[in-house]
Design a protein around this motif. Sequence first.
Motif, PDB file in Angstrom:
ATOM      1  N   PHE A   1       6.694   3.816  -2.630  1.00  0.00           N
ATOM      2  CA  PHE A   1       8.115   4.144  -2.508  1.00  0.00           C
ATOM      3  C   PHE A   1       8.354   5.476  -3.226  1.00  0.00           C
ATOM      4  O   PHE A   1       8.180   5.580  -4.438  1.00  0.00           O
ATOM      5  CB  PHE A   1       8.961   3.037  -3.125  1.00  0.00           C
ATOM      6  N   SER A   2       8.755   6.487  -2.474  1.00  0.00           N
ATOM      7  CA  SER A   2       8.862   7.844  -3.018  1.00  0.00           C
ATOM      8  C   SER A   2      10.288   8.262  -3.350  1.00  0.00           C
ATOM      9  O   SER A   2      10.514   9.388  -3.795  1.00  0.00           O
ATOM     10  CB  SER A   2       8.251   8.845  -2.035  1.00  0.00           C
TER      11      SER A   2
ATOM     12  N   VAL B   1      13.268   2.641  -0.764  1.00  0.00           N
ATOM     13  CA  VAL B   1      13.465   1.244  -1.172  1.00  0.00           C
ATOM     14  C   VAL B   1      14.511   0.599  -0.260  1.00  0.00           C
ATOM     15  O   VAL B   1      14.297  -0.495   0.290  1.00  0.00           O
ATOM     16  CB  VAL B   1      13.916   1.142  -2.649  1.00  0.00           C
TER      17      VAL B   1
ATOM     18  N   ALA C   1       4.003  -2.987  -5.062  1.00  0.00           N
ATOM     19  CA  ALA C   1       4.894  -1.827  -4.915  1.00  0.00           C
ATOM     20  C   ALA C   1       4.488  -0.744  -5.910  1.00  0.00           C
ATOM     21  O   ALA C   1       4.308  -1.016  -7.099  1.00  0.00           O
ATOM     22  CB  ALA C   1       6.336  -2.242  -5.163  1.00  0.00           C
TER      23      ALA C   1
ATOM     24  N   SER D   1       5.857   2.850  -7.332  1.00  0.00           N
ATOM     25  CA  SER D   1       7.025   3.728  -7.386  1.00  0.00           C
ATOM     26  C   SER D   1       6.618   5.112  -7.871  1.00  0.00           C
ATOM     27  O   SER D   1       5.847   5.243  -8.821  1.00  0.00           O
ATOM     28  CB  SER D   1       8.087   3.143  -8.334  1.00  0.00           C
TER      29      SER D   1
ATOM     30  N   THR E   1      13.367   5.848  -9.086  1.00  0.00           N
ATOM     31  CA  THR E   1      13.140   5.000  -7.903  1.00  0.00           C
ATOM     32  C   THR E   1      12.908   3.552  -8.305  1.00  0.00           C
ATOM     33  O   THR E   1      13.391   2.621  -7.633  1.00  0.00           O
ATOM     34  CB  THR E   1      11.937   5.534  -7.093  1.00  0.00           C
ATOM     35  N   ALA E   2      12.216   3.335  -9.414  1.00  0.00           N
ATOM     36  CA  ALA E   2      11.897   1.970  -9.862  1.00  0.00           C
ATOM     37  C   ALA E   2      13.145   1.141 -10.153  1.00  0.00           C
ATOM     38  O   ALA E   2      13.131  -0.086 -10.040  1.00  0.00           O
ATOM     39  CB  ALA E   2      11.011   2.031 -11.100  1.00  0.00           C
TER      40      ALA E   2
ATOM     41  N   PHE F   1      14.710  -1.318  -7.069  1.00  0.00           N
ATOM     42  CA  PHE F   1      14.044  -2.463  -6.452  1.00  0.00           C
ATOM     43  C   PHE F   1      14.824  -3.752  -6.698  1.00  0.00           C
ATOM     44  O   PHE F   1      15.490  -3.891  -7.735  1.00  0.00           O
ATOM     45  CB  PHE F   1      12.626  -2.615  -7.022  1.00  0.00           C
TER      46      PHE F   1
ATOM     47  N   PRO G   1       7.749  -2.968  -9.600  1.00  0.00           N
ATOM     48  CA  PRO G   1       6.853  -1.891  -9.157  1.00  0.00           C
ATOM     49  C   PRO G   1       5.962  -1.365 -10.280  1.00  0.00           C
ATOM     50  O   PRO G   1       6.301  -1.460 -11.457  1.00  0.00           O
ATOM     51  CB  PRO G   1       7.819  -0.795  -8.697  1.00  0.00           C
TER      52      PRO G   1
ATOM     53  N   ILE H   1       4.493   2.110 -11.726  1.00  0.00           N
ATOM     54  CA  ILE H   1       4.923   3.509 -11.660  1.00  0.00           C
ATOM     55  C   ILE H   1       3.710   4.435 -11.705  1.00  0.00           C
ATOM     56  O   ILE H   1       2.806   4.269 -12.531  1.00  0.00           O
ATOM     57  CB  ILE H   1       5.900   3.835 -12.797  1.00  0.00           C
TER      58      ILE H   1
ATOM     59  N   THR I   1       4.644  12.408 -10.492  1.00  0.00           N
ATOM     60  CA  THR I   1       5.581  12.302  -9.375  1.00  0.00           C
ATOM     61  C   THR I   1       5.059  13.065  -8.155  1.00  0.00           C
ATOM     62  O   THR I   1       5.652  14.045  -7.708  1.00  0.00           O
ATOM     63  CB  THR I   1       6.974  12.831  -9.770  1.00  0.00           C
TER      64      THR I   1
ATOM     65  N   CYS J   1       0.572   8.591  -6.417  1.00  0.00           N
ATOM     66  CA  CYS J   1       0.940   7.234  -5.991  1.00  0.00           C
ATOM     67  C   CYS J   1      -0.233   6.543  -5.304  1.00  0.00           C
ATOM     68  O   CYS J   1      -0.524   5.374  -5.562  1.00  0.00           O
ATOM     69  CB  CYS J   1       2.126   7.276  -5.043  1.00  0.00           C
TER      70      CYS J   1
END
Length: 294
Positions: free
Chosen positions: A237-238, A243, A258, A260, A265-266, A269, A275, A277, A281, A286
């Motif tokens: 999930f970017s 999400v 998941a 993140s 972003t986390a 959820f 998630p 992490i 970034t 990821c």
Amino acid sequence: MNIQKIIDPLNLIYYEYNKKTETLFYDTNYANRFIELEFFKITYYLTKQNIQFRVLKDKSIEFSKKSFLLKKKFQKLLKYIENKKQNIYLLNNNKVKFAKNIPLFDIKYIKQDINFSNYDALIFSSKNGVLAVDSISEDWRKIPSYAISEQTAKLIKDFDAKLVFSGKQKHGDEFAYEILPELKGKKVLYLRAREIVSDFINILNSNGVKCEDIIVYENNFIEQTEKTLPKNSKIIFSSPSTVKYFFKVFSWNDSYTAISIGNTTAKYFPKNVKPIIADKTSLKACVDKALEVE
């Protein structure tokens, strides 16, 4: 020897350090003169510091003292095959090694009439903002630009624009506080998405920065015909939008993992999904994190 601590003063943009493989590698999406300049900067610096390293064929830089024996090569091949078998999903069209794509949205650029000469600086919190504004005009390239992360900074440099700052915090609110000392008393323009989740603009305006914002792109949801994923899938999930879009289409299975891209972003959820992490970034970080998870 803490390699990450040693290379931090170099403020690298194109090269990233993988602690697990003890290797500095560059982003292959940016094959240009800046990568070569950064390569020479790294090797010169390491040589001056008397740090042992070796350059591999793909211009990545390895710090391990172990030689590449046949056994090691065979182990790498087995690991490659194992990684290829994994069900790792990116919820966009970006191609990253070992990941499959499920595009849940596309990007629509929004045409705006902007007089860039009115601003002392531009702020970008994503690569999409850079691409969107360059589709409007090339005049932005003359104005000092502040990027939230190395990923955004790379694209700014690719356009031969005036990159003056690349953030280390990589999250909206933290990035705002990071650039405050640089921008106090200046008039700046934040080129952003229609939907944002941070308090970025208010933080700047409340602390002596005159920050205006213009929407230059938006995400459009893409309906999916596929409604299930294999068990034990690892899903990346970017952004908060990914999400939201994912749970419009798919039901969560407890066998899923998941990943993140960051702390912001986390937060988006559902409570039943915890998630992991990523270390950085970037989409590659990821995927690397997904490969680590058993």
